[in-house]
Design an enzyme around this catalytic site. Structure first.
Site, short mmCIF file in Angstrom:
data_model
loop_
_atom_site.label_atom_id
_atom_site.label_comp_id
_atom_site.label_asym_id
_atom_site.label_seq_id
_atom_site.Cartn_x
_atom_site.Cartn_y
_atom_site.Cartn_z
N CYS A 142 0.82 -1.22 0.00
CA CYS A 142 0.00 0.00 0.00
C CYS A 142 0.85 1.27 0.00
O CYS A 142 0.55 2.24 -0.72
CB CYS A 142 -0.94 0.00 1.19
N HIS A 153 -3.01 6.29 4.59
CA HIS A 153 -1.57 6.39 4.86
C HIS A 153 -1.07 7.76 4.36
O HIS A 153 -1.49 8.23 3.30
CB HIS A 153 -0.79 5.33 4.08
N1 NAP Z 1 -4.85 -3.54 4.58
C1 NAP Z 1 -4.06 -3.00 3.67
O1 NAP Z 1 -3.89 -1.76 3.57
C2 NAP Z 1 -3.35 -3.88 2.71
C3 NAP Z 1 -2.82 -3.32 1.58
C4 NAP Z 1 -2.16 -4.13 0.69
C5 NAP Z 1 -2.06 -5.48 0.96
N2 NAP Z 1 -2.59 -6.01 2.08
C6 NAP Z 1 -2.44 -7.46 2.30
O2 NAP Z 1 -3.69 -8.12 2.13
C7 NAP Z 1 -3.78 -9.21 3.01
C8 NAP Z 1 -5.05 -9.11 3.85
O3 NAP Z 1 -5.07 -7.88 4.54
P1 NAP Z 1 -6.40 -7.42 5.33
O4 NAP Z 1 -6.06 -6.08 5.85
O5 NAP Z 1 -7.62 -7.59 4.50
O6 NAP Z 1 -6.42 -8.51 6.54
P2 NAP Z 1 -7.66 -8.97 7.42
O7 NAP Z 1 -8.65 -7.88 7.61
O8 NAP Z 1 -7.05 -9.57 8.66
O9 NAP Z 1 -8.37 -10.15 6.56
C9 NAP Z 1 -7.73 -11.36 6.27
C10 NAP Z 1 -8.60 -12.18 5.33
O10 NAP Z 1 -7.90 -13.38 4.98
C11 NAP Z 1 -8.73 -14.49 5.26
N3 NAP Z 1 -7.96 -15.66 5.66
C12 NAP Z 1 -7.12 -15.81 6.70
N4 NAP Z 1 -6.65 -17.07 6.76
C13 NAP Z 1 -7.21 -17.74 5.73
C14 NAP Z 1 -7.14 -19.08 5.27
N5 NAP Z 1 -6.37 -20.00 5.87
N6 NAP Z 1 -7.88 -19.42 4.17
C15 NAP Z 1 -8.65 -18.53 3.57
N7 NAP Z 1 -8.76 -17.23 3.96
C16 NAP Z 1 -8.05 -16.85 5.03
C17 NAP Z 1 -9.60 -14.03 6.41
O11 NAP Z 1 -10.73 -14.87 6.50
P3 NAP Z 1 -11.44 -15.18 7.92
O12 NAP Z 1 -12.30 -14.00 8.24
O13 NAP Z 1 -12.22 -16.42 7.62
O14 NAP Z 1 -10.34 -15.39 8.93
C18 NAP Z 1 -9.93 -12.62 5.95
O15 NAP Z 1 -10.94 -12.67 4.97
C19 NAP Z 1 -2.48 -9.22 3.83
O16 NAP Z 1 -1.57 -10.11 3.21
C20 NAP Z 1 -2.01 -7.80 3.71
O17 NAP Z 1 -0.62 -7.69 3.84
C21 NAP Z 1 -3.26 -5.24 2.96
#
Ligand code: NAP
Length: 358
Positions: A131, A243
């Site tokens: 991001c 950010h």
């Molecule tokens: N937030 C940002 O600004 C941002 C920007 C760029 C990239 N990212 C990347 O995107 C990813 C997710 O970020 P987020 O902020 O959305 O995190 P988050 O809110 O914690 O959500 C995580 C998601 O992944 C799912 N998940 C976790 N373990 C899993 C599994 N074993 N099988 C299938 N699904 C699973 C979760 O499902 P459950 O609800 O079922 O646990 C949830 O839907 C990370 O790798 C992060 O680094 C985030």
């Protein structure tokens, strides 16, 4: 016929924003599937104003017939499932850090290097950058085209939503705890985040930098130019969404403030708000929910021959993640996958109307 799209991590911060963005931008999807961990099976997530989707388990999902996967389930999960989805014929647009530096995986910001999307054929995977990198390179690109960037020094002020839903809850609960004099216990983040700033995002590297800082350097070089030197300091701040970055750039050639400002005003995806007066700049709270990368505080850096300073702000869940991924999907669908659309797929659940379940 439209495309069949799966959203992996659909219950998370980024996944939910992906569903919203697909709907808002009228992505040409016939069917959308919401996938998450087995713990979320049967939960409902919104798709646009009127539709809801029932979450299915990623583990057991058969990707045959899916055209595009928008993925954000964390790096370890992505490492395992993305090749499986690609083998079944889908193109995976992945938001985690796992695939970004793989030489056979394009790392794409549509305003900067859309041509790289063509490289998806090698592995069937396209990576969405970090991001903090995305909003910075969107602002750097028009300036690099004018005067060639030699070196970038950046300090970030990153919101808690960048660390997932649980980190947002932690900021909320710690803030409340401090007001009512309860003890504060860091769980998701390494130290107290309420009323504090933490100079630590992702793990420490051998040289003392953090992996988030390393990502900003290597990703910028992969996307924009391998010769640009980048040094970063990344901090987590008690902001829910958005950010901010203080960026200092050294160029090879002269570049006046006025030319830089004009180029940024013309640049795709950028809005310049720079009035040198009270309220004449953009803050994260104002960028939340917005698509643009905002640039403010443009001014000369008098300490080097050709230098500029500026301030960049964007919604990390939108341009920093979901919007960038959907923009990639739009180009992929329009320019590369047109011939792939087929009728008669049966393994995806059709959209259900929210009103039907109310
Ligand atoms: N937030 C940002 O600004 C941002 C920007 C760029 C990239 N990212 C990347 O995107 C990813 C997710 O970020 P987020 O902020 O959305 O995190 P988050 O809110 O914690 O959500 C995580 C998601 O992944 C799912 N998940 C976790 N373990 C899993 C599994 N074993 N099988 C299938 N699904 C699973 C979760 O499902 P459950 O609800 O079922 O646990 C949830 O839907 C990370 O790798 C992060 O680094 C985030």
């Amino acid at each position: 016929m439209g495309f069949k799209v799966a959203v992996v991590g659909a219950t998370g911060n980024v996944g939910r924003e992906m569903l919203t963005t697909l709907a808002e931008r009228n992505f040409p999807a016939d069917e959308i599937v919401a996938l998450a961990s087995s713990a979320s099976v049967g939960k409902e997530v919104s798709y646009g104003e009127d539709d809801i989707l029932k979450v299915q388990a990623l583990d057991t999902f058969d990707f045959k017939g899916i055209d595009i996967v928008l993925s954000s389930p964390g790096g370890k999960v992505s490492a395992q499932f993305a090749p499986r989805a690609a083998k079944a014929g889908a193109v995976v647009i992945d938001n985690t850090s796992y695939w970004r530096m793989d030489p056979d995986v394009p790392l794409v910001v549509p305003e900067v290097n859309p041509q790289a999307i063509a490289g998806f054929e090698k592995r069937g995977i396209i990576a969405n950058p970090n991001c903090s990198t995305i909003q910075m390179v969107v602002a750097l690109k028009p300036l690099h085209d004018l005067a060639r960037i030699k070196r970038v020094v950046v300090a970030t002020y990153q919101s808690v939503s960048g660390a997932g839903r649980a980190a947002m809850d932690e900021l909320f609960s710690q803030t409340r705890a401090i007001y009512v004099n309860d003890p504060v216990k860091p769980e998701q983040l390494t130290k107290q985040i309420a009323f504090n700033v933490i100079p630590h995002i992702d793990v420490f590297m051998d040289d003392g930098s953090t992996k988030e800082e390393w990502k900003m350097a290597v990703e910028t070089r992969k996307i924009l130019d391998p010769d640009i030197a980048v040094t970063a300091t990344c901090a987590r701040v008690p902001v829910f969404i958005g950010h901010a970055e203080a960026v200092t750039v050294e160029f090879e050639r002269p570049l006046s403030e006025d030319r830089a400002r004009a180029a940024l005003r013309d640049a795709a995806g950028v809005i310049v708000v720079d009035h040198r007066a009270d309220e004449g700049y953009v803050t994260p709270a104002e960028a939340a929910g917005e698509d643009a990368v905002y640039v403010s505080r443009i001014r000369r850096d008098p300490t080097v021959p050709h230098g500029l300073n500026f301030w960049v702000v964007a919604d990390n869940l939108r341009k920093g993640a979901a919007l960038n991924a959907v923009q990639i999907a739009e180009i992929l669908a329009a320019d590369y996958l047109g011939g792939r659309r087929r009728a008669g797929r049966t393994n995806v659940e059709p959209l259900r109307r929210k009103t039907a379940n109310a």
